[in-house]
Design a protein around this motif. Structure first.
Motif, mmCIF file in Angstrom:
data_model
loop_
_atom_site.group_PDB
_atom_site.id
_atom_site.type_symbol
_atom_site.label_atom_id
_atom_site.label_comp_id
_atom_site.label_asym_id
_atom_site.label_seq_id
_atom_site.Cartn_x
_atom_site.Cartn_y
_atom_site.Cartn_z
ATOM 1 N N GLY A 270 0.812 -1.213 0.000
ATOM 2 C CA GLY A 270 0.000 0.000 0.000
ATOM 3 C C GLY A 270 0.842 1.256 0.000
ATOM 4 O O GLY A 270 0.524 2.230 -0.687
ATOM 5 N N ALA A 271 1.949 1.248 0.769
ATOM 6 C CA ALA A 271 2.840 2.406 0.798
ATOM 7 C C ALA A 271 3.458 2.657 -0.566
ATOM 8 O O ALA A 271 3.558 3.807 -1.019
ATOM 9 N N VAL A 272 3.872 1.603 -1.237
ATOM 10 C CA VAL A 272 4.499 1.746 -2.553
ATOM 11 C C VAL A 272 3.494 2.228 -3.592
ATOM 12 O O VAL A 272 3.810 3.067 -4.454
ATOM 13 N N ILE A 273 2.260 1.714 -3.517
ATOM 14 C CA ILE A 273 1.199 2.181 -4.430
ATOM 15 C C ILE A 273 1.050 3.696 -4.335
ATOM 16 O O ILE A 273 1.022 4.417 -5.346
ATOM 17 N N ASN A 274 0.952 4.214 -3.114
ATOM 18 C CA ASN A 274 0.744 5.655 -2.951
ATOM 19 C C ASN A 274 2.011 6.462 -3.211
ATOM 20 O O ASN A 274 1.937 7.602 -3.666
ATOM 21 N N PHE A 275 3.171 5.898 -2.902
ATOM 22 C CA PHE A 275 4.438 6.564 -3.206
ATOM 23 C C PHE A 275 4.516 6.887 -4.692
ATOM 24 O O PHE A 275 4.808 8.027 -5.087
ATOM 25 N N THR A 276 4.238 5.910 -5.518
ATOM 26 C CA THR A 276 4.321 6.108 -6.966
ATOM 27 C C THR A 276 3.150 6.921 -7.500
ATOM 28 O O THR A 276 3.335 7.825 -8.312
ATOM 29 N N PHE A 277 1.927 6.635 -7.010
ATOM 30 C CA PHE A 277 0.744 7.286 -7.569
ATOM 31 C C PHE A 277 0.668 8.751 -7.174
ATOM 32 O O PHE A 277 0.505 9.630 -8.028
ATOM 33 N N TYR A 278 0.777 9.052 -5.868
ATOM 34 C CA TYR A 278 0.683 10.439 -5.418
ATOM 35 C C TYR A 278 1.836 11.273 -5.970
ATOM 36 O O TYR A 278 1.645 12.428 -6.355
ATOM 37 N N GLY A 279 3.032 10.680 -5.979
ATOM 38 C CA GLY A 279 4.175 11.395 -6.535
ATOM 39 C C GLY A 279 3.977 11.728 -8.001
ATOM 40 O O GLY A 279 4.281 12.831 -8.458
ATOM 41 N N THR A 280 3.433 10.772 -8.748
ATOM 42 C CA THR A 280 3.209 10.973 -10.179
ATOM 43 C C THR A 280 2.141 12.032 -10.438
ATOM 44 O O THR A 280 2.304 12.897 -11.313
ATOM 45 N N VAL A 281 1.049 11.975 -9.681
ATOM 46 C CA VAL A 281 -0.013 12.983 -9.853
ATOM 47 C C VAL A 281 0.516 14.382 -9.553
ATOM 48 O O VAL A 281 0.216 15.349 -10.274
ATOM 49 N N PHE A 282 1.333 14.507 -8.502
ATOM 50 C CA PHE A 282 1.908 15.813 -8.167
ATOM 51 C C PHE A 282 2.827 16.307 -9.289
ATOM 52 O O PHE A 282 2.724 17.464 -9.730
ATOM 53 N N VAL A 283 3.711 15.439 -9.775
ATOM 54 C CA VAL A 283 4.659 15.822 -10.822
ATOM 55 C C VAL A 283 3.927 16.263 -12.085
ATOM 56 O O VAL A 283 4.231 17.306 -12.671
ATOM 57 N N PHE A 284 2.941 15.480 -12.512
ATOM 58 C CA PHE A 284 2.258 15.816 -13.755
ATOM 59 C C PHE A 284 1.304 17.001 -13.587
ATOM 60 O O PHE A 284 1.007 17.697 -14.573
ATOM 61 N N SER A 285 0.824 17.251 -12.369
ATOM 62 C CA SER A 285 0.053 18.478 -12.147
ATOM 63 C C SER A 285 0.925 19.703 -12.401
ATOM 64 O O SER A 285 0.500 20.661 -13.055
ATOM 65 N N ILE A 286 2.151 19.676 -11.877
ATOM 66 C CA ILE A 286 3.093 20.773 -12.123
ATOM 67 C C ILE A 286 3.483 20.826 -13.601
ATOM 68 O O ILE A 286 3.555 21.914 -14.203
ATOM 69 N N TYR A 287 3.704 19.664 -14.197
ATOM 70 C CA TYR A 287 4.108 19.583 -15.611
ATOM 71 C C TYR A 287 3.045 20.192 -16.522
ATOM 72 O O TYR A 287 3.354 21.026 -17.395
ATOM 73 N N PHE A 288 1.798 19.791 -16.332
ATOM 74 C CA PHE A 288 0.728 20.292 -17.181
ATOM 75 C C PHE A 288 0.529 21.800 -17.026
ATOM 76 O O PHE A 288 0.296 22.512 -18.009
ATOM 77 N N GLN A 289 0.645 22.299 -15.781
ATOM 78 C CA GLN A 289 0.291 23.688 -15.525
ATOM 79 C C GLN A 289 1.447 24.675 -15.685
ATOM 80 O O GLN A 289 1.213 25.845 -15.992
ATOM 81 N N THR A 290 2.683 24.224 -15.495
ATOM 82 C CA THR A 290 3.818 25.157 -15.582
ATOM 83 C C THR A 290 4.680 24.960 -16.824
ATOM 84 O O THR A 290 5.238 25.927 -17.333
ATOM 85 N N VAL A 291 4.781 23.719 -17.300
ATOM 86 C CA VAL A 291 5.585 23.463 -18.504
ATOM 87 C C VAL A 291 4.734 23.579 -19.758
ATOM 88 O O VAL A 291 5.100 24.255 -20.724
ATOM 89 N N LEU A 292 3.558 22.927 -19.744
ATOM 90 C CA LEU A 292 2.664 22.995 -20.905
ATOM 91 C C LEU A 292 1.668 24.149 -20.813
ATOM 92 O O LEU A 292 0.927 24.393 -21.768
ATOM 93 N N HIS A 293 1.607 24.823 -19.665
ATOM 94 C CA HIS A 293 0.762 26.010 -19.453
ATOM 95 C C HIS A 293 -0.723 25.724 -19.664
ATOM 96 O O HIS A 293 -1.453 26.539 -20.238
ATOM 97 N N TYR A 294 -1.200 24.574 -19.165
ATOM 98 C CA TYR A 294 -2.621 24.254 -19.219
ATOM 99 C C TYR A 294 -3.353 24.989 -18.092
ATOM 100 O O TYR A 294 -2.774 25.236 -17.032
ATOM 101 N N ASP A 295 -4.633 25.328 -18.324
ATOM 102 C CA ASP A 295 -5.444 25.857 -17.234
ATOM 103 C C ASP A 295 -5.959 24.694 -16.397
ATOM 104 O O ASP A 295 -5.681 23.521 -16.672
ATOM 105 N N ALA A 296 -6.719 24.992 -15.337
ATOM 106 C CA ALA A 296 -7.148 23.949 -14.398
ATOM 107 C C ALA A 296 -8.025 22.899 -15.075
ATOM 108 O O ALA A 296 -7.857 21.689 -14.851
#
Length: 451
Positions: A270-296
């Motif tokens: 369970g810890a590994v599932i959330n380590f990878t999933f939450y980390g990935t969602v956070f990274v791609f949230s920043i990626y979409f909004q700051t690198v690709l400049h997507y709105d919410a």
């Protein structure tokens, strides 16, 4: 209580709403990171604290929440937890600055720490038939999947049309409904007389807080004397926790659970599932909004390949579990995720959307297939006497994995230019793949020792 009682449906609905609102809070807040950055003029570290302040308290108090559910009764603890979570959500929606927002996120975490483990305990004591319980747990997990699937799009719409405050205030009517359902239909839960392990709770809370501080602040200020000191404090208090648990009369983590191979291996998974999933969602949230400049809203749409498959895969997994062993399902799910993360490691600012979406779908399918089997294996490995504290331990491990994932991945992407950011993102995806492989090997060794 019989398994055909008409009160089971509203009880299950209330339990599912508890897990749904916690997962919804994760997905909608990630989509709102861009709006929060603009509203409060904060940096990457500040955004990490918006996520981790909530998850930190959540993980630190989950075992206590499970134990209190046993001591006070799951119904009482669940109702109190949801009330605190709802009040925290109101506070977040009214926050005027970043410190106040983070403080109210802490309050949300306190409430979530009580409502999540007790929701599982309520399902366990209400559904006596194992097959019906498996179906109930699968539906409980599916509601979390629905929240993750709908959350990004719903959050994007709310932020674009009603502002970022609405992503917190949406929790209020859900909380009111769940509290009414459980108060109206659930019978008083059995209570188990237990002493609260204050020393163990304090030492593990300080350990987790120090670890989170060190990992989160390292993304902004690097590894300095302060962050190294925080890491050292975490290690010291981990030692204190182990010592306390060995000498106290009523430990928060009894030896029989600490040595329970099924519980330990599933908590690790369970810890590994959330380590990878939450980390990935956070990274791609920043990626979409700051690198690709997507709105919410566009950011929310971009997560659909990852989240849309969660509910379907969770329900399908529960059907497959009737004929296939949990170990095989979990190993297969982790392997699918490994393939998805290796593909995500190739993503850059100019990568094909087909590659991105396909890889995100693989990660979502693999994660959702594994979670019901992980949860059911954990519940089956403990007695009713230990159900609350075991549920708390499991949920705590998952949330701690998410905290570490956001902190570590945030450090890897703490770069100003797009090329360096993409390189850090690629490294984060490789770390995810390697961690999953190591977890598969570790689970095999732990359960082999059990055999």
């Amino acid at each position: 209580m019989t398994t055909t009682s008409p009160s089971l449906k509203p009880i299950l609905l209330a339990c599912c709403l508890g897990f749904l609102v916690v997962q919804l809070d994760v997905s909608v807040v990630n989509v709102g990171l861009g709006a929060l950055k603009q509203a409060f003029d904060t940096d990457l570290t500040g955004l990490q604290w918006v996520i981790n302040s909530y998850a930190l308290v959540f993980s630190a108090l989950l075992i206590l929440g499970g134990a209190c559910g046993d001591k006070w009764g799951a119904k009482t603890a669940y109702t109190a937890g949801f009330a605190v979570f709802t009040l925290g959500s109101i506070g977040c929606g009214l926050a005027e600055n970043m410190p106040m927002l983070i403080a109210m996120r802490l309050v949300q975490g306190v409430g979530a720490a009580f409502l999540v483990p007790t929701s599982l305990t309520l399902i366990r004591i209400s559904f006596e038939d194992p097959q019906r319980r498996k179906s109930a747990v699968a539906l409980w997990g599916a509601c979390g999947g629905i929240a993750l699937a709908a959350g990004p799009v719903l959050g994007g719409l709310l932020i674009d049309y009603l502002g970022w405050r609405s992503v917190f205030l949406i929790n209020v009517p859900i909380g009111v409904l769940a509290i009414w359902l459980i108060s109206r239909y659930a019978a008083p839960s059995p209570r188990v007389e237990k002493s609260v392990d204050a020393g163990g709770q304090f030492s593990i809370a300080v350990c987790l807080a120090s670890l989170t501080y060190a990992l989160t602040e390292s993304s902004g200020q690097g590894w300095t004397l302060l962050t190294y000191s925080a890491l050292a404090i975490a290690v010291c208090f981990l030692g204190v926790f182990v010592w306390v648990e060995r000498h106290v009369n009523a430990p928060m983590l009894p030896a029989r659970l600490a040595t329970n191979a099924g519980l330990v291996s599933m908590s690790l998974a369970g810890a590994v599932i959330n380590f990878t999933f939450y980390g990935t969602v956070f990274v791609f949230s920043i990626y979409f909004q700051t690198v690709l400049h997507y709105d919410a809203f566009k950011t929310g749409l971009s997560f659909i390949p990852l989240t849309a498959v969660l509910t379907l895969s969770t329900l399908l997994s529960s059907r497959i579990a009737r004929r296939v062993s949990a170990k095989r399902i979990i190993t297969t799910g982790f392997s699918i995720q490994v393939i998805g993360f290796l593909a995500l490691a190739e993503i850059g600012p100019h990568s094909s959307l087909w590659l991105l979406n396909g890889a995100l779908m693989l990660v979502g399918i693999g994660s959702a297939c594994s979670v019901p089997s992980i949860t059911n294996t954990m519940l089956a490995s403990v007695s009713q006497h230990d159900a609350g504290i075991a549920s708390g331990l499991m949920a705590s491990a998952r949330q701690l994995g998410g905290v570490i994932g956001v902190a570590v991945f945030g450090t890897l992407i703490a770069r100003a230019d797009a090329a360096a950011f993409a390189h850090g993102m690629s490294n984060a995806m490789l770390v995810s793949a390697i961690t999953l492989v190591v977890c598969i090997v570790a689970m095999t060794l732990i359960n082999r020792g059990k055999a």
